[in-house]
Design a protein around this motif. Structure first.
Motif, mmCIF file in Angstrom:
data_model
loop_
_atom_site.group_PDB
_atom_site.id
_atom_site.type_symbol
_atom_site.label_atom_id
_atom_site.label_comp_id
_atom_site.label_asym_id
_atom_site.label_seq_id
_atom_site.Cartn_x
_atom_site.Cartn_y
_atom_site.Cartn_z
ATOM 1 N N ALA A 1 2.330 28.515 19.094
ATOM 2 C CA ALA A 1 3.496 29.607 20.150
ATOM 3 C C ALA A 1 2.398 29.289 20.830
ATOM 4 O O ALA A 1 3.379 28.775 22.478
ATOM 5 N N ALA B 1 10.324 40.589 20.984
ATOM 6 C CA ALA B 1 9.700 41.092 19.938
ATOM 7 C C ALA B 1 8.655 41.634 19.321
ATOM 8 O O ALA B 1 8.035 41.541 18.548
ATOM 9 N N GLY B 2 8.420 42.669 20.253
ATOM 10 C CA GLY B 2 7.501 43.226 20.471
ATOM 11 C C GLY B 2 7.057 44.051 19.722
ATOM 12 O O GLY B 2 6.062 45.051 19.360
ATOM 13 N N PRO C 1 7.823 30.051 13.186
ATOM 14 C CA PRO C 1 7.846 30.837 13.947
ATOM 15 C C PRO C 1 7.890 29.886 16.117
ATOM 16 O O PRO C 1 8.292 30.814 16.800
ATOM 17 N N LEU D 1 5.112 37.582 22.705
ATOM 18 C CA LEU D 1 5.831 37.738 21.649
ATOM 19 C C LEU D 1 6.931 39.629 22.290
ATOM 20 O O LEU D 1 7.514 39.537 22.391
ATOM 21 N N LEU E 1 10.132 31.081 18.578
ATOM 22 C CA LEU E 1 9.737 31.985 20.078
ATOM 23 C C LEU E 1 10.552 31.039 21.180
ATOM 24 O O LEU E 1 10.728 31.657 22.073
ATOM 25 N N THR F 1 -0.389 35.263 21.964
ATOM 26 C CA THR F 1 0.387 35.072 21.137
ATOM 27 C C THR F 1 1.029 36.603 21.216
ATOM 28 O O THR F 1 2.464 36.386 21.278
ATOM 29 N N VAL G 1 6.105 37.750 11.986
ATOM 30 C CA VAL G 1 6.806 37.793 13.221
ATOM 31 C C VAL G 1 8.126 36.502 13.062
ATOM 32 O O VAL G 1 9.450 36.815 13.733
ATOM 33 N N ASP H 1 11.588 39.030 12.709
ATOM 34 C CA ASP H 1 11.637 39.521 13.828
ATOM 35 C C ASP H 1 12.407 38.249 15.076
ATOM 36 O O ASP H 1 13.379 38.919 15.114
ATOM 37 N N LEU H 2 11.809 37.698 14.881
ATOM 38 C CA LEU H 2 12.498 36.303 16.061
ATOM 39 C C LEU H 2 14.035 36.251 15.165
ATOM 40 O O LEU H 2 14.627 35.747 16.187
#
Length: 395
Positions: A305, A61-62, A12, A56, A16, A52, A105, A108-109
């Motif tokens: 993060a 990325a939310g 992550p 995101l 990120l 965090t 997470v 998604d990233l």
């Protein structure tokens, strides 16, 4: 090949950072030693702090987090047969946390990086980082059977405690502070609805227990066990029985756990570690490469993060102004937050767990501290503020 920022590790933190740099117009390359399936299935943290979640969302990325994440407005502490709910929004001015697994997470990233971002190479094993104290550090790695070299303006190590990047900081300049705890967590994933709609942290004479969740139909549960425990020595029924015993309340048997098939079982050793400094020359450390916390305070992913949010801001500031002021301050800026989180994680761990050599006097001190949290708004506020995460300093 050359890039502005070479990122080692597609957890992550690395992903990120790559996403935040992409949004700021800064190119990067991400190198990950494992394959994509492994990275996306690696079970880790599940609690996201407000900062965090905000990061995101700002990174684009939310979407799935907002649709599938479970917001939590508190936790329940159990000790001495009593239960106390800690009301996060009421004590912190509105802050809360979210249950959204690290695996999600990362998925998604990864999807965003592959669709829109710079290169992301899986199965790219980094063997060395050279020239940390020069203006053109290099990363040596193997990918698709060939040895390759990536030259960078900067290198960021998000490759964990045992990764290569930490070794780029000379041993004489690197200080690592550590504490190993005399117990571990036996953790399970189970296809069973959670017993409670928030997390339960339990102190008992039998040892610590935690009832958590991954979704409305999947429970994540933990038991304190001795170091060196073999999960095979704990049949499923023994785990469920022990969880029920440690989570019991005095005035009522309490809601018994919903039992279901155990789909994963593992033992997690507990330790704390901080490596200083978090920057040497043009090499930066972030996440587990720089610090490890026991999971009791739910700080690991959130600290990672916070590191890369600070670092992305520093790179964007450098790009916009030419100034290295924020890059130069990175280690000191992050370490202030790291040590606060280390202290909170240590407090939660040593207050809620039973040390194998613990005396009755020490147990009574733990119970006194937990009574203080239950009876004092000030003490509960201190816990809530640390658990939900201190706000990041504005740029």
């Amino acid at each position: 090949m050359h890039t502005t920022v070479g990122i080692i590790g597609a957890g992550p933190a690395g992903l990120l950072l790559a996403r935040l740099l992409h949004r700021a117009g800064i190119d990067s390359v991400v190198l990950e030693s494992r394959d994509r399936d492994y990275v996306e299935q690696r079970q880790r943290a599940g609690i996201l702090e407000q900062a965090t979640v905000d990061a995101l969302r700002a990174a684009g990325a939310g979407g799935r987090l907002d649709a599938e994440g479970i917001p939590h407005d508190g936790i329940e502490l159990r000790h001495g047969g009593r239960a106390t709910r800690i009301d996060f929004p009421g004590l912190t001015g509105g802050r809360r946390v979210w249950v959204y697994a690290q695996t999600e997470v990362v998925k998604d990233l990864v999807a965003l990086q592959l669709a829109e971002g710079g290169p992301l190479h899986f199965e790219a094993e980094v063997t060395a980082v050279h020239g940390a104290d020069t203006d053109r550090p290099t990363i040596r790695y193997t990918h698709q059977g060939r040895e390759r070299i990536l030259s960078c303006d900067y290198v960021v190590g998000c490759d964990g405690f045992h990764g290569v990047t930490r070794q780029a900081v000379p041993a004489a300049e690197r200080r690592t502070h550590e504490r190993v705890y005399p117990y571990s967590w036996l953790g399970i994933l189970a296809d069973a609805p959670p017993v409670y709609d928030e997390l339960i942290y339990a102190h008992s004479e039998r040892g610590f227990a935690l009832a958590s969740m991954r979704s409305p139909s999947v429970s994540r549960l933990y038991l304190q066990v001795p170091n060196g425990t073999d999960p095979a020595d704990w049949p499923d029924e023994r785990i469920w029985d022990e969880l029920d015993a440690r989570l019991a309340l005095r005035d009522t048997a309490g809601a018994r756990l919903h039992r279901g098939p155990v789909t994963q079982k593992s033992v997690l050793p507990m330790r704390s570690s901080v490596t200083e400094p978090m920057r040497w020359g043009r090499v930066f450390l972030a996440g587990d490469a720089a610090h490890i916390v026991p999971p009791t305070g739910a700080k690991g992913l959130n600290l990672a993060a916070a590191d890369v949010i600070v670092l992305a801001r520093a790179f964007a500031h450098h790009r916009a102004t030419g100034s290295t002021e924020l890059l130069d301050a990175y280690s000191d800026t992050c370490l202030r937050r790291v040590w606060r989180a280390e202290h909170f994680s240590y407090f939660m761990t040593t207050t809620l767990h039973t040390d194998p050599g613990q005396s009755g006097f020490e147990t009574r001190l733990q119970l006194s501290q937990l009574d203080r949290i239950a009876d004092s708004r000030h003490a509960a506020t201190e816990l809530a503020e640390n658990y939900t995460g201190l706000p990041l300093d504005p740029v």
